[in-house]
Design a protein around this motif. Structure first.
Motif, PDB file in Angstrom:
ATOM      1  N   TRP A 102       0.821  -1.212   0.000  1.00  0.00           N
ATOM      2  CA  TRP A 102       0.000   0.000   0.000  1.00  0.00           C
ATOM      3  C   TRP A 102       0.861   1.271   0.000  1.00  0.00           C
ATOM      4  CZ3 TRP A 102       0.934   3.201   4.006  1.00  0.00           C
ATOM      5  CH2 TRP A 102       1.411   2.647   5.193  1.00  0.00           C
ATOM      6  N   ALA A 103       2.158   1.149   0.294  1.00  0.00           N
ATOM      7  CA  ALA A 103       3.058   2.312   0.326  1.00  0.00           C
ATOM      8  C   ALA A 103       3.868   2.451  -0.959  1.00  0.00           C
ATOM      9  CB  ALA A 103       3.991   2.204   1.533  1.00  0.00           C
ATOM     10  N   THR A 104       3.424   1.806  -2.041  1.00  0.00           N
ATOM     11  CA  THR A 104       4.164   1.846  -3.303  1.00  0.00           C
ATOM     12  C   THR A 104       4.360   3.270  -3.812  1.00  0.00           C
ATOM     13  OG1 THR A 104       3.381  -0.365  -3.870  1.00  0.00           O
ATOM     14  CG2 THR A 104       4.221   0.980  -5.672  1.00  0.00           C
ATOM     15  N   ALA A 105       3.338   4.103  -3.731  1.00  0.00           N
ATOM     16  CA  ALA A 105       3.470   5.497  -4.187  1.00  0.00           C
ATOM     17  C   ALA A 105       4.568   6.207  -3.387  1.00  0.00           C
ATOM     18  CB  ALA A 105       2.144   6.231  -4.066  1.00  0.00           C
ATOM     19  N   HIS A 106       4.607   5.962  -2.080  1.00  0.00           N
ATOM     20  CA  HIS A 106       5.653   6.565  -1.251  1.00  0.00           C
ATOM     21  C   HIS A 106       7.033   6.031  -1.652  1.00  0.00           C
ATOM     22  CE1 HIS A 106       7.665   8.373   2.136  1.00  0.00           C
ATOM     23  NE2 HIS A 106       8.056   7.185   2.577  1.00  0.00           N
ATOM     24  N   ALA A 107       7.116   4.732  -1.980  1.00  0.00           N
ATOM     25  CA  ALA A 107       8.389   4.146  -2.420  1.00  0.00           C
ATOM     26  C   ALA A 107       8.877   4.844  -3.681  1.00  0.00           C
ATOM     27  CB  ALA A 107       8.217   2.650  -2.665  1.00  0.00           C
ATOM     28  N   HIS A 108       7.975   5.114  -4.613  1.00  0.00           N
ATOM     29  CA  HIS A 108       8.361   5.821  -5.844  1.00  0.00           C
ATOM     30  C   HIS A 108       8.840   7.230  -5.524  1.00  0.00           C
ATOM     31  CE1 HIS A 108       7.402   3.159  -9.207  1.00  0.00           C
ATOM     32  NE2 HIS A 108       6.494   2.646  -8.416  1.00  0.00           N
ATOM     33  N   ARG A 109       8.165   7.906  -4.618  1.00  0.00           N
ATOM     34  CA  ARG A 109       8.603   9.266  -4.244  1.00  0.00           C
ATOM     35  C   ARG A 109       9.989   9.224  -3.606  1.00  0.00           C
ATOM     36  NH1 ARG A 109       3.094   9.646  -3.046  1.00  0.00           N
ATOM     37  NH2 ARG A 109       3.425   9.202  -0.834  1.00  0.00           N
ATOM     38  N   MET A 110      10.239   8.206  -2.794  1.00  0.00           N
ATOM     39  CA  MET A 110      11.556   8.066  -2.167  1.00  0.00           C
ATOM     40  C   MET A 110      12.641   7.894  -3.229  1.00  0.00           C
ATOM     41  SD  MET A 110      10.660   5.593   1.075  1.00  0.00           S
ATOM     42  CE  MET A 110      12.342   5.462   1.658  1.00  0.00           C
ATOM     43  N   LEU A 111      12.376   7.039  -4.217  1.00  0.00           N
ATOM     44  CA  LEU A 111      13.359   6.811  -5.274  1.00  0.00           C
ATOM     45  C   LEU A 111      13.585   8.068  -6.098  1.00  0.00           C
ATOM     46  CD1 LEU A 111      12.297   3.253  -6.454  1.00  0.00           C
ATOM     47  CD2 LEU A 111      14.355   3.878  -5.181  1.00  0.00           C
ATOM     48  N   GLU A 112      12.506   8.782  -6.408  1.00  0.00           N
ATOM     49  CA  GLU A 112      12.629  10.002  -7.200  1.00  0.00           C
ATOM     50  C   GLU A 112      13.376  11.088  -6.438  1.00  0.00           C
ATOM     51  OE1 GLU A 112       8.559  10.715  -8.158  1.00  0.00           O
ATOM     52  OE2 GLU A 112       8.552   9.239  -9.787  1.00  0.00           O
ATOM     53  N   ALA A 113      13.226  11.114  -5.105  1.00  0.00           N
ATOM     54  CA  ALA A 113      13.900  12.127  -4.286  1.00  0.00           C
ATOM     55  C   ALA A 113      15.386  11.819  -4.138  1.00  0.00           C
ATOM     56  CB  ALA A 113      13.243  12.204  -2.906  1.00  0.00           C
ATOM     57  N   GLY A 114      15.779  10.597  -4.436  1.00  0.00           N
ATOM     58  CA  GLY A 114      17.193  10.231  -4.405  1.00  0.00           C
ATOM     59  C   GLY A 114      17.789  10.247  -3.015  1.00  0.00           C
ATOM     60  N   SER A 115      18.913  10.911  -2.876  1.00  0.00           N
ATOM     61  CA  SER A 115      19.703  10.838  -1.648  1.00  0.00           C
ATOM     62  C   SER A 115      19.024  11.485  -0.453  1.00  0.00           C
ATOM     63  CB  SER A 115      21.068  11.478  -1.874  1.00  0.00           C
ATOM     64  OG  SER A 115      20.911  12.840  -2.183  1.00  0.00           O
ATOM     65  N   ARG A 116      17.959  12.232  -0.663  1.00  0.00           N
ATOM     66  CA  ARG A 116      17.284  12.870   0.473  1.00  0.00           C
ATOM     67  C   ARG A 116      16.835  11.832   1.501  1.00  0.00           C
ATOM     68  NH1 ARG A 116      11.962  15.682  -0.905  1.00  0.00           N
ATOM     69  NH2 ARG A 116      10.917  14.055   0.221  1.00  0.00           N
ATOM     70  N   TYR A 117      16.461  10.643   1.029  1.00  0.00           N
ATOM     71  CA  TYR A 117      15.997   9.605   1.939  1.00  0.00           C
ATOM     72  C   TYR A 117      17.111   8.690   2.421  1.00  0.00           C
ATOM     73  CZ  TYR A 117      11.125  10.778   1.342  1.00  0.00           C
ATOM     74  OH  TYR A 117       9.925  11.423   1.366  1.00  0.00           O
ATOM     75  N   ARG A 118      18.262   8.696   1.768  1.00  0.00           N
ATOM     76  CA  ARG A 118      19.402   7.864   2.159  1.00  0.00           C
ATOM     77  C   ARG A 118      18.957   6.438   2.490  1.00  0.00           C
ATOM     78  NH1 ARG A 118      22.956  11.384   1.229  1.00  0.00           N
ATOM     79  NH2 ARG A 118      23.104  13.369   2.246  1.00  0.00           N
ATOM     80  N   ILE A 119      18.440   5.751   1.486  1.00  0.00           N
ATOM     81  CA  ILE A 119      17.876   4.416   1.665  1.00  0.00           C
ATOM     82  C   ILE A 119      18.961   3.416   2.045  1.00  0.00           C
ATOM     83  CG2 ILE A 119      16.650   2.539   0.493  1.00  0.00           C
ATOM     84  CD1 ILE A 119      15.383   4.827  -1.256  1.00  0.00           C
ATOM     85  N   GLY A 120      20.123   3.506   1.446  1.00  0.00           N
ATOM     86  CA  GLY A 120      21.245   2.651   1.818  1.00  0.00           C
ATOM     87  C   GLY A 120      21.186   1.236   1.277  1.00  0.00           C
ATOM     88  N   GLY A 121      20.439   1.015   0.229  1.00  0.00           N
ATOM     89  CA  GLY A 121      20.362  -0.316  -0.366  1.00  0.00           C
ATOM     90  C   GLY A 121      19.144  -0.429  -1.254  1.00  0.00           C
ATOM     91  N   LYS A 122      18.786  -1.648  -1.559  1.00  0.00           N
ATOM     92  CA  LYS A 122      17.621  -1.906  -2.406  1.00  0.00           C
ATOM     93  C   LYS A 122      16.342  -1.632  -1.625  1.00  0.00           C
ATOM     94  CE  LYS A 122      20.030  -3.542  -5.810  1.00  0.00           C
ATOM     95  NZ  LYS A 122      20.187  -2.818  -7.034  1.00  0.00           N
ATOM     96  N   MET A 123      15.301  -1.272  -2.344  1.00  0.00           N
ATOM     97  CA  MET A 123      13.998  -1.086  -1.728  1.00  0.00           C
ATOM     98  C   MET A 123      13.109  -2.260  -2.134  1.00  0.00           C
ATOM     99  SD  MET A 123      11.337   2.089  -1.930  1.00  0.00           S
ATOM    100  CE  MET A 123      12.663   3.222  -1.658  1.00  0.00           C
ATOM    101  N   VAL A 124      12.460  -2.869  -1.157  1.00  0.00           N
ATOM    102  CA  VAL A 124      11.599  -4.017  -1.407  1.00  0.00           C
ATOM    103  C   VAL A 124      10.177  -3.650  -1.008  1.00  0.00           C
ATOM    104  CG1 VAL A 124      11.142  -6.435  -0.837  1.00  0.00           C
ATOM    105  CG2 VAL A 124      13.500  -5.606  -0.960  1.00  0.00           C
ATOM    106  N   VAL A 125       9.238  -3.873  -1.921  1.00  0.00           N
ATOM    107  CA  VAL A 125       7.819  -3.666  -1.641  1.00  0.00           C
ATOM    108  C   VAL A 125       7.168  -5.044  -1.573  1.00  0.00           C
ATOM    109  CG1 VAL A 125       5.673  -2.634  -2.470  1.00  0.00           C
ATOM    110  CG2 VAL A 125       7.846  -1.429  -2.807  1.00  0.00           C
ATOM    111  N   VAL A 126       6.508  -5.347  -0.446  1.00  0.00           N
ATOM    112  CA  VAL A 126       5.940  -6.673  -0.258  1.00  0.00           C
ATOM    113  C   VAL A 126       4.417  -6.606  -0.111  1.00  0.00           C
ATOM    114  CG1 VAL A 126       8.016  -7.648   0.785  1.00  0.00           C
ATOM    115  CG2 VAL A 126       6.350  -6.541   2.233  1.00  0.00           C
ATOM    116  N   PRO A 127       3.720  -7.583  -0.691  1.00  0.00           N
ATOM    117  CA  PRO A 127       2.268  -7.620  -0.527  1.00  0.00           C
ATOM    118  C   PRO A 127       1.897  -8.072   0.877  1.00  0.00           C
ATOM    119  CG  PRO A 127       3.003  -9.510  -1.782  1.00  0.00           C
ATOM    120  CD  PRO A 127       4.215  -8.636  -1.551  1.00  0.00           C
ATOM    121  N   GLN A 128       0.723  -7.688   1.327  1.00  0.00           N
ATOM    122  CA  GLN A 128       0.259  -8.102   2.647  1.00  0.00           C
ATOM    123  C   GLN A 128      -0.385  -9.492   2.520  1.00  0.00           C
ATOM    124  OE1 GLN A 128      -0.966  -4.983   1.293  1.00  0.00           O
ATOM    125  NE2 GLN A 128       0.909  -4.120   2.105  1.00  0.00           N
ATOM    126  N   PRO A 129      -0.172 -10.348   3.503  1.00  0.00           N
ATOM    127  CA  PRO A 129      -0.828 -11.661   3.471  1.00  0.00           C
ATOM    128  C   PRO A 129      -2.341 -11.491   3.595  1.00  0.00           C
ATOM    129  CG  PRO A 129       0.382 -11.370   5.522  1.00  0.00           C
ATOM    130  CD  PRO A 129       0.654 -10.166   4.676  1.00  0.00           C
TER     131      PRO A 129
END
Length: 130
Positions: A102-129
Protein backbone atom coordinates in the motif's frame (compact mmCIF):
# COMPACT_ATOMS: atom_id res chain seq x y z
CA UNK A 1 26.09 9.10 -4.04
CA UNK A 2 29.23 9.74 -6.10
CA UNK A 3 31.26 10.46 -2.97
CA UNK A 4 30.03 7.25 -1.31
CA UNK A 5 30.92 5.23 -4.41
CA UNK A 6 34.35 6.87 -4.56
CA UNK A 7 35.03 5.98 -0.94
CA UNK A 8 34.01 2.37 -1.56
CA UNK A 9 36.16 2.17 -4.70
CA UNK A 10 39.33 3.21 -2.87
CA UNK A 11 42.14 3.29 -5.46
CA UNK A 12 39.60 2.79 -8.20
CA UNK A 13 37.12 0.11 -9.15
CA UNK A 14 37.94 -2.47 -11.80
CA UNK A 15 34.40 -2.67 -13.18
CA UNK A 16 31.28 -0.54 -12.97
CA UNK A 17 28.12 -2.18 -14.27
CA UNK A 18 25.68 0.55 -15.25
CA UNK A 19 22.27 -1.07 -15.42
CA UNK A 20 20.26 2.12 -14.93
CA UNK A 21 21.99 4.81 -17.00
CA UNK A 22 21.55 7.25 -14.10
CA UNK A 23 25.26 8.03 -13.58
CA UNK A 24 27.08 9.73 -16.47
CA UNK A 25 29.93 7.70 -17.91
CA UNK A 26 32.31 10.62 -17.33
CA UNK A 27 31.57 10.40 -13.59
CA UNK A 28 31.89 6.60 -13.66
CA UNK A 29 35.33 7.00 -15.27
CA UNK A 30 36.43 9.00 -12.23
CA UNK A 31 35.63 6.01 -10.03
CA UNK A 32 37.67 3.54 -12.10
CA UNK A 33 41.30 2.62 -11.76
CA UNK A 34 43.69 2.30 -14.68
CA UNK A 35 42.37 -0.35 -17.07
CA UNK A 36 38.87 -0.16 -15.60
CA UNK A 37 35.75 -1.09 -17.53
CA UNK A 38 32.20 0.24 -17.70
CA UNK A 39 29.58 -2.33 -18.66
CA UNK A 40 26.56 -0.42 -19.95
CA UNK A 41 23.24 -2.29 -20.08
CA UNK A 42 20.83 0.62 -19.66
CA UNK A 43 18.05 0.96 -22.17
CA UNK A 44 17.95 1.30 -25.90
CA UNK A 45 17.03 5.00 -25.76
CA UNK A 46 19.81 5.97 -23.34
CA UNK A 47 22.22 8.75 -24.36
CA UNK A 48 25.55 9.75 -22.84
CA UNK A 49 27.98 12.54 -23.69
CA UNK A 50 31.41 10.97 -23.27
CA UNK A 51 34.71 12.77 -22.70
CA UNK A 52 37.07 10.35 -24.43
CA UNK A 53 40.01 12.43 -23.19
CA UNK A 54 39.21 11.22 -19.66
CA UNK A 55 39.10 7.59 -20.78
CA UNK A 56 42.01 6.79 -23.09
CA UNK A 57 45.00 7.92 -20.95
CA UNK A 58 43.77 5.59 -18.20
CA UNK A 59 42.92 2.72 -20.57
CA UNK A 60 39.25 2.71 -19.56
CA UNK A 61 36.89 0.82 -21.84
CA UNK A 62 33.13 0.83 -22.27
CA UNK A 63 31.27 -2.35 -23.12
CA UNK A 64 27.61 -2.73 -24.07
CA UNK A 65 25.42 -5.73 -23.53
CA UNK A 66 21.90 -6.48 -24.73
CA UNK A 67 20.39 -9.76 -23.60
CA UNK A 68 18.20 -9.77 -26.70
CA UNK A 69 21.36 -10.49 -28.74
CA UNK A 70 22.21 -13.62 -26.78
CA UNK A 71 21.64 -17.04 -28.36
CA UNK A 72 19.45 -19.68 -26.70
CA UNK A 73 22.52 -21.78 -25.71
CA UNK A 74 24.18 -18.67 -24.20
CA UNK A 75 21.03 -17.86 -22.22
CA UNK A 76 20.84 -21.48 -21.00
CA UNK A 77 24.48 -21.34 -19.89
CA UNK A 78 23.92 -18.06 -18.04
CA UNK A 79 20.78 -19.44 -16.38
CA UNK A 80 22.78 -22.45 -15.21
CA UNK A 81 25.37 -20.20 -13.54
CA UNK A 82 22.67 -18.11 -11.88
CA UNK A 83 20.90 -21.24 -10.65
CA UNK A 84 24.15 -22.36 -8.97
CA UNK A 85 24.34 -19.02 -7.13
CA UNK A 86 20.72 -19.19 -6.02
CA UNK A 87 21.00 -22.84 -4.93
CA UNK A 88 24.25 -22.16 -3.08
CA UNK A 89 25.47 -18.98 -1.43
CA UNK A 90 23.10 -16.72 -3.35
CA UNK A 91 23.73 -13.23 -4.63
CA UNK A 92 24.08 -10.75 -1.81
CA UNK A 93 22.26 -7.46 -1.82
CA UNK A 94 21.76 -4.94 0.95
CA UNK A 95 18.10 -4.11 1.61
CA UNK A 96 17.77 -0.52 2.74
CA UNK A 97 13.98 -0.36 3.09
CA UNK A 98 11.06 -2.77 3.13
CA UNK A 99 7.61 -1.26 2.59
CA UNK A 100 4.11 -2.73 2.36
CA UNK A 101 2.39 -2.78 -1.02
CA UNK A 102 0.00 0.00 0.00
CA UNK A 103 3.06 2.31 0.33
CA UNK A 104 4.16 1.85 -3.30
CA UNK A 105 3.47 5.50 -4.19
CA UNK A 106 5.65 6.57 -1.25
CA UNK A 107 8.39 4.15 -2.42
CA UNK A 108 8.36 5.82 -5.84
CA UNK A 109 8.60 9.27 -4.24
CA UNK A 110 11.56 8.07 -2.17
CA UNK A 111 13.36 6.81 -5.27
CA UNK A 112 12.63 10.00 -7.20
CA UNK A 113 13.90 12.13 -4.29
CA UNK A 114 17.19 10.23 -4.41
CA UNK A 115 19.70 10.84 -1.65
CA UNK A 116 17.28 12.87 0.47
CA UNK A 117 16.00 9.61 1.94
CA UNK A 118 19.40 7.86 2.16
CA UNK A 119 17.88 4.42 1.66
CA UNK A 120 21.24 2.65 1.82
CA UNK A 121 20.36 -0.32 -0.37
CA UNK A 122 17.62 -1.91 -2.41
CA UNK A 123 14.00 -1.09 -1.73
CA UNK A 124 11.60 -4.02 -1.41
CA UNK A 125 7.82 -3.67 -1.64
CA UNK A 126 5.94 -6.67 -0.26
CA UNK A 127 2.27 -7.62 -0.53
CA UNK A 128 0.26 -8.10 2.65
CA UNK A 129 -0.83 -11.66 3.47
CA UNK A 130 -4.55 -12.34 3.09
Amino acid sequence: MLEKLGNAAGEGASVIWDCSGSLPINEQAGLLGVGGRVIHTAGIDAHQDIDTGALYPRDISIHGFAISNASVPDLALAAGHLNKFFAGPGISSHIGATLPLWATAHAHRMLEAGSRYRIGGKMVVVPQPR
